[in-house]
Write an enzyme that holds these catalytic residues in place. Structure first.
Site, PDB file in Angstrom:
ATOM      1  NE  ARG A 298       2.598   0.987  30.515  1.00 51.05           N
ATOM      2  CZ  ARG A 298       2.423   0.308  31.641  1.00 51.05           C
ATOM      3  NH1 ARG A 298       1.230   0.099  32.094  1.00 51.05           N
ATOM      4  NH2 ARG A 298       3.443  -0.155  32.317  1.00 51.05           N
ATOM      5  CB  THR A 299       6.098   1.269  24.348  1.00 48.23           C
ATOM      6  OG1 THR A 299       5.951   2.227  25.407  1.00 48.23           O
ATOM      7  CG2 THR A 299       6.564   1.973  23.106  1.00 48.23           C
TER       8      THR A 299
ATOM      9  NE  ARG B 281      10.818   1.326  25.272  1.00 51.96           N
ATOM     10  CZ  ARG B 281       9.920   1.559  26.226  1.00 51.96           C
ATOM     11  NH1 ARG B 281       9.856   0.774  27.272  1.00 51.96           N
ATOM     12  NH2 ARG B 281       9.073   2.555  26.125  1.00 51.96           N
TER      13      ARG B 281
ATOM     14  CG  HIS C 161       8.763   7.159  25.039  1.00 49.29           C
ATOM     15  ND1 HIS C 161       8.273   6.598  23.868  1.00 49.29           N
ATOM     16  CD2 HIS C 161       8.295   6.365  26.047  1.00 49.29           C
ATOM     17  CE1 HIS C 161       7.558   5.523  24.170  1.00 49.29           C
ATOM     18  NE2 HIS C 161       7.565   5.363  25.477  1.00 49.29           N
TER      19      HIS C 161
ATOM     20  CE  LYS D 261      23.644 -17.536  19.486  1.00 47.78           C
ATOM     21  NZ  LYS D 261      23.272 -18.126  18.182  1.00 47.78           N
TER      22      LYS D 261
HETATM   23  C1  NCD Z   1       7.944   4.986  30.027  1.00 42.48           C
HETATM   24  C2  NCD Z   1       9.230   4.562  29.357  1.00 42.48           C
HETATM   25  O1  NCD Z   1       9.517   3.396  29.184  1.00 42.48           O
HETATM   26  O2  NCD Z   1       9.933   5.482  28.998  1.00 42.48           O
HETATM   27  N1  NCD Z   1       6.923   4.095  29.912  1.00 42.48           N
HETATM   28  C3  NCD Z   1       6.201   3.995  28.760  1.00 42.48           C
HETATM   29  O3  NCD Z   1       6.726   3.917  27.668  1.00 42.48           O
HETATM   30  N2  NCD Z   1       4.866   4.043  28.857  1.00 42.48           N
HETATM   31  C4  NCD Z   1       8.129   5.575  31.340  1.00 42.48           C
HETATM   32  C5  NCD Z   1       8.796   4.785  32.427  1.00 42.48           C
HETATM   33  O4  NCD Z   1       9.461   3.786  32.208  1.00 42.48           O
HETATM   34  O5  NCD Z   1       8.655   5.222  33.576  1.00 42.48           O
END
Ligand code: NCD
Length: 307
Positions: A55-56, A105, A133, A83
């Site tokens: 999603r993100t 991320r 997040h 590497k």
């Molecule tokens: C979350 C994450 O990756 O922090 N998901 C997201 O970004 N929608 C929550 C999760 O991994 O449970």
């Protein structure tokens, strides 16, 4: 406007509200046939993903593209990271390419803070370890506001694996800034002990989901993050669901107007049953759509757009 979005704590109430209002304008665009604005034409946004994401990642890419930015997608798999290249060297490469914004991320908490010291562009935290997040919190707040009309005074339960959840942490920070009352619910082993001192003094804790539900406007279910668990935090998945899973019987304890949220990905049958996830009270799909609008607002405002 702030330059980076590393933590939900970077946002005071006026800034957060400006982002949510801008997201509402961006959402209006999604209904049009041509879903594009020229605002970030000629600017470069790099999506730097060191951890899995569905999603993100898609959401940030869609957001940048709808604003006409040039988008570079980088994933650690298949890059020189495998590497052994360090985050710093990767950052210097991005810097040399003139990235105006880097969306990161990373499995290490604090990685976005380090990155911000090495690049000139804006840094947006798309999830760092178990830390934060912030854009998830923004899209969640946006969803609550658009469904229930306000955030001030809203009663929100965040339920489940709070200990490992960056979503929970960012939500507590943002929601309390915007006047909501948060209650964290879960087994004692999955709620950090210092939660109120560390996050916000007004945050409540409960170990009894059934008693909390009748007083809530929002219940946000969290994924049980077994990949982050080195010990066993509850006796069995069945036992967890029995006490902390949201099924139809439990959902009926909520007030009529209350909504059910989940950031995804879901463990259907564990923290939430399929009947609840797919019910009309669930905003799970809406949250994904709102994520694009919220991230458009963030990129737009950080890169110098006006509301
Ligand atoms: C979350 C994450 O990756 O922090 N998901 C997201 O970004 N929608 C929550 C999760 O991994 O449970």
């Amino acid at each position: 406007m702030i330059k980076h979005l590393r933590s939900a704590a970077d946002l005071d109430a006026p800034t957060a509200t400006l982002i949510l209002d801008t997201a509402a304008e961006m959402a209006a665009l999604a209904g049009r046939e041509v879903k594009k604005l020229p605002t970030l034409r000629g600017r470069t946004v790099v999506n730097l993903f060191y951890e899995d994401s569905t999603r993100t990642r898609i959401s940030f890419e869609a957001a940048a593209k709808r604003l006409s930015a040039d988008v570079i997608n980088f994933s650690a798999k298949g890059s020189s990271v495998s590497k052994g290249e360090s985050l710093k060297d990767t950052a210097l490469t991005l810097q040399a390419m003139g990235a105006d914004a880097v969306v990161i991320r990373h499995p290490a908490s604090g990685a976005p803070h380090r990155l911000a010291a090495w690049v000139d562009g804006s840094v947006v935290n798309a999830g760092d370890g178990t830390h934060e997040h912030p854009t998830q919190a923004l899209l969640d707040a946006y969803t609550m506001r658009s469904r229930l009309g306000r955030l001030d005074g809203l009663r929100v339960a965040i339920v489940g694996d709070v200990l490992h959840s960056r979503v929970a942490r960012s939500n507590v920070l943002l929601l309390t800034t915007l006047g909501a009352q948060v209650t964290l619910v879960g087994p004692p082993t999955l709620i950090p002990l210092d939660v109120s001192a560390a996050l916000s003094p007004s945050t409540k804790v409960s170990y009894d989901l059934d008693s909390v539900l009748p007083d809530m406007d929002v219940v946000m279910m969290l994924r049980v993050q077994t990949e982050r668990m080195q010990d066993s935090y509850f006796p069995s998945a069945r036992e967890y669901s029995r006490r902390y899973g949201l099924d139809l019987a439990r959902m009926r304890k909520l007030p009529e107007h209350a909504i059910v949220m989940h950031p995804g990905p879901m463990n259907r049958g564990m923290e939430i049953t399929p009947e609840v996830a797919d019910s009309s009270r669930s905003t799970i799909v809406e949250q994904v759509a709102n994520g694009v609008s919220a991230r458009m607002a963030v990129l737009y405002l950080l890169l110098g757009g006006k509301a």
